[in-house]
Design a protein around this motif. Structure first.
Motif, PDB file in Angstrom:
ATOM      1  N   UNK A  91       0.822  -1.206   0.000  1.00  0.00           N
ATOM      2  CA  UNK A  91       0.000   0.000   0.000  1.00  0.00           C
ATOM      3  C   UNK A  91       0.862   1.266   0.000  1.00  0.00           C
ATOM      4  N   UNK A  92       0.223   2.439   0.005  1.00  0.00           N
ATOM      5  CA  UNK A  92       0.957   3.699  -0.091  1.00  0.00           C
ATOM      6  C   UNK A  92       1.785   3.998   1.156  1.00  0.00           C
ATOM      7  N   UNK A  93       1.542   3.248   2.236  1.00  0.00           N
ATOM      8  CA  UNK A  93       2.325   3.391   3.466  1.00  0.00           C
ATOM      9  C   UNK A  93       3.405   2.309   3.573  1.00  0.00           C
ATOM     10  N   UNK A  94       3.629   1.598   2.450  1.00  0.00           N
ATOM     11  CA  UNK A  94       4.653   0.552   2.335  1.00  0.00           C
ATOM     12  C   UNK A  94       4.359  -0.663   3.216  1.00  0.00           C
ATOM     13  N   UNK A  95       3.074  -0.883   3.513  1.00  0.00           N
ATOM     14  CA  UNK A  95       2.641  -2.086   4.212  1.00  0.00           C
ATOM     15  C   UNK A  95       2.147  -3.101   3.175  1.00  0.00           C
ATOM     16  N   UNK A  96       2.490  -4.375   3.374  1.00  0.00           N
ATOM     17  CA  UNK A  96       2.107  -5.413   2.418  1.00  0.00           C
ATOM     18  C   UNK A  96       0.796  -6.087   2.815  1.00  0.00           C
ATOM     19  N   UNK A  97       0.004  -6.440   1.812  1.00  0.00           N
ATOM     20  CA  UNK A  97      -1.292  -7.079   2.024  1.00  0.00           C
ATOM     21  C   UNK A  97      -1.454  -8.258   1.072  1.00  0.00           C
ATOM     22  N   UNK A  98      -2.148  -9.290   1.524  1.00  0.00           N
ATOM     23  CA  UNK A  98      -2.551 -10.412   0.682  1.00  0.00           C
ATOM     24  C   UNK A  98      -4.059 -10.313   0.469  1.00  0.00           C
ATOM     25  N   UNK A  99      -4.468 -10.183  -0.779  1.00  0.00           N
ATOM     26  CA  UNK A  99      -5.887 -10.082  -1.115  1.00  0.00           C
ATOM     27  C   UNK A  99      -6.298 -11.380  -1.805  1.00  0.00           C
ATOM     28  N   UNK A 100      -7.183 -12.124  -1.159  1.00  0.00           N
ATOM     29  CA  UNK A 100      -7.658 -13.387  -1.712  1.00  0.00           C
ATOM     30  C   UNK A 100      -8.565 -13.123  -2.924  1.00  0.00           C
ATOM     31  N   UNK A 101      -8.427 -13.917  -3.974  1.00  0.00           N
ATOM     32  CA  UNK A 101      -9.270 -13.738  -5.166  1.00  0.00           C
ATOM     33  C   UNK A 101     -10.653 -14.361  -4.982  1.00  0.00           C
ATOM     34  N   UNK A 102     -11.376 -13.857  -3.994  1.00  0.00           N
ATOM     35  CA  UNK A 102     -12.703 -14.409  -3.722  1.00  0.00           C
ATOM     36  C   UNK A 102     -13.667 -14.046  -4.845  1.00  0.00           C
ATOM     37  N   UNK A 103     -14.579 -14.943  -5.194  1.00  0.00           N
ATOM     38  CA  UNK A 103     -15.544 -14.658  -6.249  1.00  0.00           C
ATOM     39  C   UNK A 103     -16.338 -13.378  -5.973  1.00  0.00           C
ATOM     40  N   UNK A 104     -16.588 -12.616  -7.053  1.00  0.00           N
ATOM     41  CA  UNK A 104     -17.408 -11.401  -6.985  1.00  0.00           C
ATOM     42  C   UNK A 104     -16.767 -10.321  -6.121  1.00  0.00           C
ATOM     43  N   UNK A 105     -15.451 -10.308  -6.058  1.00  0.00           N
ATOM     44  CA  UNK A 105     -14.685  -9.295  -5.311  1.00  0.00           C
ATOM     45  C   UNK A 105     -13.915  -8.413  -6.291  1.00  0.00           C
ATOM     46  N   UNK A 106     -13.827  -7.124  -5.960  1.00  0.00           N
ATOM     47  CA  UNK A 106     -13.010  -6.192  -6.731  1.00  0.00           C
ATOM     48  C   UNK A 106     -11.916  -5.629  -5.832  1.00  0.00           C
ATOM     49  N   UNK A 107     -10.682  -5.716  -6.292  1.00  0.00           N
ATOM     50  CA  UNK A 107      -9.570  -5.017  -5.657  1.00  0.00           C
ATOM     51  C   UNK A 107      -9.275  -3.787  -6.510  1.00  0.00           C
ATOM     52  N   UNK A 108      -9.190  -2.636  -5.863  1.00  0.00           N
ATOM     53  CA  UNK A 108      -9.005  -1.375  -6.563  1.00  0.00           C
ATOM     54  C   UNK A 108      -7.852  -0.629  -5.910  1.00  0.00           C
ATOM     55  N   UNK A 109      -6.852  -0.201  -6.684  1.00  0.00           N
ATOM     56  CA  UNK A 109      -5.658   0.384  -6.082  1.00  0.00           C
ATOM     57  C   UNK A 109      -4.961   1.356  -7.031  1.00  0.00           C
TER      58      UNK A 109
END
Length: 200
Positions: A153-171
């Motif tokens: 993220x913009x604060x240099x923290x790492x995240x794992x986003x699961x590819x769950x059905x019907x989910x949107x990741x926006x960045x």
């Protein structure tokens, strides 16, 4: 033409706050299930048309191994997703003065063993991609199937986003991210909200 209404699950205030604070957000249960079913059907019906994303102008890249199909006017169901992102862009423009003018998108298929190594969609702000989005459109997913989005993220923290059905990741498109190797076919739509300027 009537203005596109964002789905009720899209909490615009939360999206704006998350982008402001962290540079990314996640939208779950993004669309009604009847739309999801139609979109999956449209995607899978066209899998034979997907091409190797690693080959660009005859040059093979080692950074990715997925397969893609650019979305055009003939893909009517997917166009509705692009229209919804275009409507969201108006809210982002009002809040961040991004000047987003268009949305480009493609279907993506990660078969077992395929990945996308660490990269930025807008390195050193060399293109006009402002916001990146990934919509997971497979109808079933298990955590041990891989294919996660690994995002800084913009604060240099790492995240794992699961590819769950019907989910949107926006960045933000300038954030470092990768797609971890999939162990099962993973379907999605990758889209970029594009502008002539990047003001984050």
């Amino acid at each position: 033409m009537d203005a596109i209404q964002l789905p009720k699950s899209w909490n615009v205030d939360q999206i704006i706050e998350d982008l402001d604070q962290h540079g990314f957000t996640v939208i779950d249960n993004a669309y009604p299930l009847n739309y999801v079913h139609a979109l999956v059907k449209e995607c899978t019906a066209n899998l034979k048309l997907f091409r190797d994303a690693a080959i660009q102008s005859g040059v093979v890249s080692q950074i990715r191994s997925d397969h893609i199909l650019w979305i055009n006017d003939e893909l009517k169901i997917a166009q509705q997703h692009i229209e919804t992102l275009t409507a969201l862009s108006q809210d982002l423009n009002r809040n961040f003065y991004l000047g987003i003018k268009e949305v480009e998108a493609h279907f993506a298929c990660y078969n077992a063993g395929e990945y996308y190594a660490l990269h930025r969609d807008n390195p050193q702000k060399k293109n006009d991609r402002v916001i990146s989005t990934v919509y997971y459109l497979h109808e079933d997913w298990q955590e041990d199937w891989g294919g996660e989005l690994h995002l800084q993220d913009k604060n240099e923290q790492w995240h794992i986003i699961q590819p769950k059905p019907n989910r949107i990741a926006l960045f933000q498109s300038d954030l470092l991210h990768e797609v971890i190797q999939a162990k099962h076919q993973r379907l999605s739509i990758t889209a970029w909200l594009r502008s002539g300027q990047n003001l984050f």
